[in-house]
Design a protein around this motif. Structure first.
Motif, short mmCIF file in Angstrom:
data_model
loop_
_atom_site.label_atom_id
_atom_site.label_comp_id
_atom_site.label_asym_id
_atom_site.label_seq_id
_atom_site.Cartn_x
_atom_site.Cartn_y
_atom_site.Cartn_z
N ALA A 1 0.88 -1.05 -0.05
CA ALA A 1 -0.15 -0.04 0.02
C ALA A 1 0.75 1.15 0.00
CB ALA A 1 -0.95 -0.05 1.15
N ALA A 2 2.00 1.23 0.83
CA ALA A 2 2.86 2.29 0.99
C ALA A 2 3.23 2.81 -0.48
CB ALA A 2 3.78 2.27 2.14
N LEU A 3 3.98 1.72 -1.14
CA LEU A 3 4.41 1.77 -2.64
C LEU A 3 3.51 2.28 -3.52
CD1 LEU A 3 6.70 -1.48 -2.89
CD2 LEU A 3 7.50 0.82 -2.69
N GLY B 1 9.37 -3.35 5.18
CA GLY B 1 10.11 -4.50 4.70
C GLY B 1 11.40 -4.52 5.43
N LEU B 2 11.93 -3.76 6.09
CA LEU B 2 12.94 -4.05 7.17
C LEU B 2 12.57 -4.93 8.01
CD1 LEU B 2 15.53 -3.66 7.86
CD2 LEU B 2 15.29 -1.68 9.30
N ALA B 3 11.35 -4.70 8.72
CA ALA B 3 10.91 -5.52 9.65
C ALA B 3 10.58 -6.87 9.31
CB ALA B 3 9.55 -4.72 10.16
N TRP C 1 18.26 -11.20 1.99
CA TRP C 1 17.87 -10.67 0.42
C TRP C 1 16.71 -9.99 0.29
CZ3 TRP C 1 14.22 -13.03 -2.41
CH2 TRP C 1 13.66 -13.83 -1.93
N LEU C 2 15.89 -9.89 1.12
CA LEU C 2 14.48 -9.31 0.79
C LEU C 2 14.70 -7.74 0.68
CD1 LEU C 2 12.02 -11.31 2.64
CD2 LEU C 2 12.18 -11.15 0.27
N ALA D 1 14.52 -2.75 -2.39
CA ALA D 1 15.28 -1.59 -3.00
C ALA D 1 14.91 -1.33 -4.49
CB ALA D 1 16.80 -1.57 -2.53
N VAL D 2 14.69 -2.24 -5.22
CA VAL D 2 14.61 -2.63 -6.53
C VAL D 2 13.07 -2.10 -6.82
CG1 VAL D 2 14.41 -3.97 -8.39
CG2 VAL D 2 16.11 -4.38 -7.34
N CYS D 3 12.45 -2.50 -5.70
CA CYS D 3 11.02 -2.06 -5.83
C CYS D 3 10.78 -0.34 -5.91
CB CYS D 3 9.74 -2.53 -4.84
SG CYS D 3 9.58 -4.32 -5.04
#
Length: 326
Positions: free
Chosen positions: A86-88, A141-143, A152-153, A158-160
Motif C-alpha cells: 500500500a505504501a509503495l 520491509g526491514l521489519a 536478501w529481501l 530497494a529494487v521496488c
C-alpha cells in the motif's frame, strides 16, 4: 443651471452604483494560473485511493497460497506485506504527480487534477510526501527481513522503490517508453504476490504463480484504462505509453484480453478449488468496465472503467483467498 444640476445628479448616481476596487485590475479568483492551497481532500485525492485495491489483491492471493503450505495464518507478516504494498502504491502515485507535474505532462489531463500540475502544492512538498511513503514501505520491509531472517529481501525492496521512482521520474522514465504495463505486471503481480507467499512459508506453490499472473493482468488492465483515456494528452506531451504506441483499438483489445485471461486462470484454479468459481461474480464489475472501454463517448467515462477494474481486482483476490483457505 437646471441642466448642470441634472448632470451632477447623473454623475453621483453613477458613482453610487460603480463597483468598488480598481476597474482596470481583473479579479484573479477565476484565473486558471492561480490555484487555492491544497486541502486535505486534495491530498487524499492525489493518493488515488481508487488504485489501492491493486496493493490489496496480491497480498490476499499470496496469503491464501501460503495457507496451502502452512495452515497457520501468519497475520503479522501478511499485514506487513500489505503495508509495504500500500505504501509503495501511494508513494508511486505521489511520485507520478510530482514527475508528470514538473514535466508539464499533466497540464491538460482529463482525469482528476493533480497537485503539482494544478499548482495546489509546491513540487518539493509533493516529492517529500512521496518519499515519506517510500520510507514507510522500506521500514515495513526491514521489519519483514528481521522477522524472517531473509536479508536478501532488502535488495528486492530497494529494487521496488527504484522502479516506483523511475516509472515517471528521472531523465528516461520507462513509463514514457511504453514499458509501464510490463513493470506493473512484474511488481504489482509477480513480486507482490510471490513475495507475500514467500515471506510467510519460504515456499512458492504453483497456486501462488497462477494467482500472481491473474493479479498482474488485472493491474495492467487498470493502467491500460488510465492510459487509454490519456492518449491525446500523452501524445501531445511526448509521453509514449503503450497505448500511445499501439493506438486506441489495440489498447481496447489488449485490455479485454488481459481481463478475460485473469478469469480464465481463475477457472483453471476452480477445477481444484471449487470456491474459485465465485471469482466469476467479479464479472459484475468487469463487464461494465469492458463495455465502457469499448463504447465510451468521452474520455471522462474511462475514469469509471478504471475504478471498476480496480474493484474487479480486489474481488478477484478476495475470492481466490477464500478458495485457498476454504
Amino acid at each position: 443651471m437646471a441642466g448642470s444640476a441634472k448632470k451632477k445628479r447623473t454623475r453621483a448616481a453613477s458613482r453610487k452604483h460603480r463597483p468598488r476596487g480598481n476597474p482596470q485590475k481583473p479579479h484573479v479568483s477565476g484565473d486558471p494560473r492561480v490555484a487555492a492551497k491544497a486541502t486535505f481532500g486534495d491530498w487524499v485525492g492525489a493518493a488515488r485511493l481508487r488504485t489501492l485495491p491493486l496493493a490489496i489483491t496480491p497480498v490476499l492471493i499470496g496469503t491464501g497460497a501460503a495457507h496451502l503450505v502452512d495452515h497457520l495464518f501468519h497475520w503479522v507478516l501478511a499485514l506487513a506485506c500489505l503495508v509495504v504494498a500500500a505504501a509503495l502504491q501511494i508513494g508511486v502515485n505521489y511520485a507520478n504527480d510530482y514527475s508528470d507535474g514538473i514535466r508539464g505532462t499533466d497540464d491538460f489531463r482529463v482525469g482528476p487534477a493533480r497537485l503539482t500540475a494544478a499548482r495546489k502544492a509546491k513540487p518539493r512538498t509533493v516529492l517529500v510526501v512521496a518519499c515519506v511513503f517510500f520510507a514507510i514501505a522500506a521500514v515495513a520491509g526491514l521489519a519483514i527481513a528481521v522477522r524472517t531472517q531473509q536479508w536478501w529481501l532488502l535488495a528486492v525492496g530497494a529494487v521496488c522503490i527504484v522502479a516506483a521512482w523511475f516509472y515517471t521520474g528521472g531523465k528516461r522514465p520507462y513509463g514514457y517508453a511504453g514499458l509501464g504495463e510490463l513493470f506493473v505486471f512484474v511488481f504489482f503481480g509477480l513480486v507482490a504476490t510471490l513475495g507475500t507467499t514467500w515471506v510467510q512459508v519460504q515456499y512458492l506453490p504453483q497456486e501462488a504463480w497462477f494467482g500472481a499472473v491473474g493479479a498482474g493482468l488485472l493491474a495492467c488492465g487498470v493502467l491500460l484504462a488510465n492510459n487509454l483515456r490519456d492518449i491525446p494528452q500523452d501524445r501531445a506531451a511526448g509521453k509514449r505509453t503503450l497505448s500511445v504506441l499501439i493506438g486506441k483499438t489495440a489498447t481496447q483489445v489488449v485490455y479485454t484480453v488481459f481481463v478475460l485471461a485473469a478469469f480464465a486462470i481463475a477457472c483453471v484454479l476452480a477445477q481444484f478449488y471449487p470456491i474459485a468459481w465465485l471469482t466469476l461474480l467479479a464479472l459484475l464489475a468487469a463487464v461494465p468496465a469492458l463495455l465502457i472501454v469499448w463504447l465510451y463517448r468521452s474520455p471522462q467515462e474511462l475514469v469509471l472503467a478504471l475504478a471498476l477494474t480496480s474493484l474487479t481486482s480486489v474481488a478477484y483476490g478476495a475470492f481466490l483467498f477464500w478458495a485457498f483457505v476454504g
